[in-house]
Design an enzyme around this catalytic site. Structure first.
Site, PDB file in Angstrom:
ATOM      1  N   TYR A 241       6.822  -7.126  -3.748  1.00 37.37           N
ATOM      2  CA  TYR A 241       6.475  -6.313  -2.570  1.00 37.37           C
ATOM      3  C   TYR A 241       5.651  -7.113  -1.567  1.00 37.37           C
ATOM      4  O   TYR A 241       4.706  -7.816  -1.950  1.00 37.37           O
ATOM      5  CB  TYR A 241       5.679  -5.080  -2.992  1.00 37.37           C
ATOM      6  CG  TYR A 241       6.521  -3.988  -3.583  1.00 37.37           C
ATOM      7  CD1 TYR A 241       7.538  -3.375  -2.844  1.00 37.37           C
ATOM      8  CD2 TYR A 241       6.304  -3.545  -4.890  1.00 37.37           C
ATOM      9  CE1 TYR A 241       8.305  -2.370  -3.400  1.00 37.37           C
ATOM     10  CE2 TYR A 241       7.066  -2.541  -5.445  1.00 37.37           C
ATOM     11  CZ  TYR A 241       8.071  -1.958  -4.690  1.00 37.37           C
ATOM     12  OH  TYR A 241       8.832  -0.955  -5.233  1.00 37.37           O
TER      13      TYR A 241
ATOM     14  N   LYS B 232     -15.165   8.487 -27.413  1.00 43.17           N
ATOM     15  CA  LYS B 232     -14.773   9.212 -26.200  1.00 43.17           C
ATOM     16  C   LYS B 232     -13.561   8.543 -25.550  1.00 43.17           C
ATOM     17  O   LYS B 232     -13.233   7.393 -25.890  1.00 43.17           O
ATOM     18  CB  LYS B 232     -15.960   9.262 -25.232  1.00 43.17           C
ATOM     19  CG  LYS B 232     -16.447   7.890 -24.770  1.00 43.17           C
ATOM     20  CD  LYS B 232     -17.819   7.984 -24.094  1.00 43.17           C
ATOM     21  CE  LYS B 232     -18.278   6.618 -23.605  1.00 43.17           C
ATOM     22  NZ  LYS B 232     -19.668   6.643 -23.104  1.00 43.17           N
TER      23      LYS B 232
ATOM     24  N   MET C 178       4.611  -1.096  -9.828  1.00 43.28           N
ATOM     25  CA  MET C 178       4.285   0.029 -10.718  1.00 43.28           C
ATOM     26  C   MET C 178       4.731  -0.242 -12.150  1.00 43.28           C
ATOM     27  O   MET C 178       3.999   0.012 -13.102  1.00 43.28           O
ATOM     28  CB  MET C 178       4.950   1.313 -10.202  1.00 43.28           C
ATOM     29  CG  MET C 178       4.605   2.530 -11.045  1.00 43.28           C
ATOM     30  SD  MET C 178       5.527   4.002 -10.577  1.00 43.28           S
ATOM     31  CE  MET C 178       4.849   4.348  -8.980  1.00 43.28           C
TER      32      MET C 178
ATOM     33  N   ARG D 229     -28.755  10.009 -14.925  1.00 47.05           N
ATOM     34  CA  ARG D 229     -27.367  10.446 -15.036  1.00 47.05           C
ATOM     35  C   ARG D 229     -27.289  11.725 -15.868  1.00 47.05           C
ATOM     36  O   ARG D 229     -26.981  12.781 -15.356  1.00 47.05           O
ATOM     37  CB  ARG D 229     -26.510   9.326 -15.645  1.00 47.05           C
ATOM     38  CG  ARG D 229     -25.040   9.679 -15.717  1.00 47.05           C
ATOM     39  CD  ARG D 229     -24.203   8.598 -16.381  1.00 47.05           C
ATOM     40  NE  ARG D 229     -24.456   8.485 -17.822  1.00 47.05           N
ATOM     41  CZ  ARG D 229     -23.708   7.761 -18.651  1.00 47.05           C
ATOM     42  NH1 ARG D 229     -22.676   7.073 -18.199  1.00 47.05           N
ATOM     43  NH2 ARG D 229     -23.996   7.708 -19.933  1.00 47.05           N
TER      44      ARG D 229
END
Ligand SMILES: *Cc1c(COP(=O)(O)O)cnc(C)c1O
Length: 368
Positions: A253, A35, A301, A133
């Site tokens: 940053y 998956k 990023m 679940r």
């Protein structure tokens, strides 16, 4: 290399991991969980490698994943763990994928599809044994057992359930789920059974007929002890830029890294957009020539700044290789630093990376 980094996927290590799990759980057989695009590594490449090792059962989460995979796997059955979403029935039958039926609603819709086609349809039945679940809850299971004809049009291949704490062998929930599963299985005599994931495969107990292995195939630790699996991924960036800045300067940053000494900073072109966790700012590390270089400042990023002050000059030049995943820090270490699990590190690996697949040696000689 024009990408920011190169992701190397070692299919021989994947194959070795498959064999290790198979050896451990035998006579149970191992199904491959592919998956999320094979935990981020490429479902087709992973599935084809597993099939060469003898794998005959493949699990995805979504019907869309089955659609992308099934033409590449030579009639090996592809099971859809998340079940049959409303409206997908006809397409699922046409595709030949096998849904895991998780509720009475799904059983009814798949049965209706079988009626439309006037043939039996294959299915897996999942029961909930405590995780709450997926899978039939106990009231729906009771209704089903009271009316077994509901399954009349279905060709049930497996009865399955899923462990909530498979990676924590000492947790009493494992034994409770196993006992619940055995009680339910007794109501389906002769049915093939599957309970365990990677964690369950490494617990000290019997394993039913099939194990659904995911993370251990990809090199992640299947439990809390030492990790017996081979690393499958490595990730190397190249230094994009170097600078030397004085004491008292800020980096990145927010200027959250302040230099205490004259500092050499290397910038590498990998960032949180590539799945490198932003929470590793001022926390994680990389390795240059086997030496640890801490992240200095926030993860951007598209880039990360590293404090390389203590690294000898000969290793520092534009284009020099920086290990992000490899022999010095694997997926479990990076995940621990980031407060997450290896599954998340793998499944977030960027599509921007250059990808290199190292083949299984036997595949090369077969081809020659
Ligand atoms: C993802 C998943 C697996 C594989 O789990 P791992 O811990 O990666 O081995 C097995 N079964 C089900 C139902 C799953 O959702």
């Amino acid at each position: 290399m024009t990408a920011g980094a190169r992701l190397t996927i070692d299919l021989a290590a994947l194959a070795a991991n498959y064999r290790l799990i198979q050896g451990r759980v035998s006579p149970s057989i191992v199904g491959g969980v592919v998956k999320a695009d094979g935990y981020g590594l490429g479902a087709v490449q992973v599935a084809r490698t597993l099939i060469r090792e003898g794998c005959r059962h493949l699990f995805v989460a979504l019907q869309s994943e089955a659609e992308a995979l099934i033409a590449h796997v030579d009639n090996v059955p592809v099971y859809i763990l998340n079940g049959l979403l409303p409206g997908g029935e006809a397409a699922c039958a046409a595709l030949g994928a096998i849904p895991v039926l998780n509720s009475l609603d799904q059983i009814k819709r798949w049965t209706a599809q079988a009626a439309v086609l006037d043939r039996q349809l294959p299915a897996v039945l999942q029961v909930d044994t405590g995780m709450s679940r997926m899978g039939l809850p106990s009231d729906e299971l009771a209704s089903l057992l009271a009316e077994p004809a509901m399954l009349g049009r279905l060709d049930l291949r497996f009865l399955i359930s899923h462990l909530a704490c498979g990676d924590e062998p000492a947790d009493p929930a494992n034994a409770a789920q196993e006992a619940a599963f055995r009680r339910i299985a007794a109501r389906f005599p002769g049915m093939a059974l599957a309970l365990d994931n990677s964690g369950g495969a490494f617990q000290a107990r019997s394993r039913f007929d099939l194990v659904r292995a995911g993370i251990a195939l990809y090199g992640g630790a299947p439990g809390t002890g030492p990790n017996p699996m081979q690393a499958v991924v490595s990730l190397e960036a190249r230094i994009a830029q170097l600078r030397t800045i004085p004491a008292g300067a800020g980096v990145g940053y927010g200027l959250t890294f302040q230099t205490a000494r004259e500092t050499r900073i290397a910038t590498i072109p990998v960032g949180y957009a590539d799945g490198w966790p932003r929470c590793l700012g001022n926390k994680g590390a990389a390795y240059i020539a086997g030496m640890r270089v801490p992240v200095a400042g926030r993860v951007s990023m598209d880039s990360i700044t590293l404090d390389v002050t203590d690294i000898p000059d000969e290793h520092l030049y534009p284009g020099a290789l920086v290990e992000l995943l490899g022999p010095h820090q694997g997926i479990d270490k990076v995940a621990a630093d980031a407060g997450t699990i290896s599954y998340e590190i793998l499944t977030q690996l960027s599509r921007r990376y250059e990808r290199v697949y190292l083949p299984v040696a036997a595949q090369r000689s077969e081809a020659a």
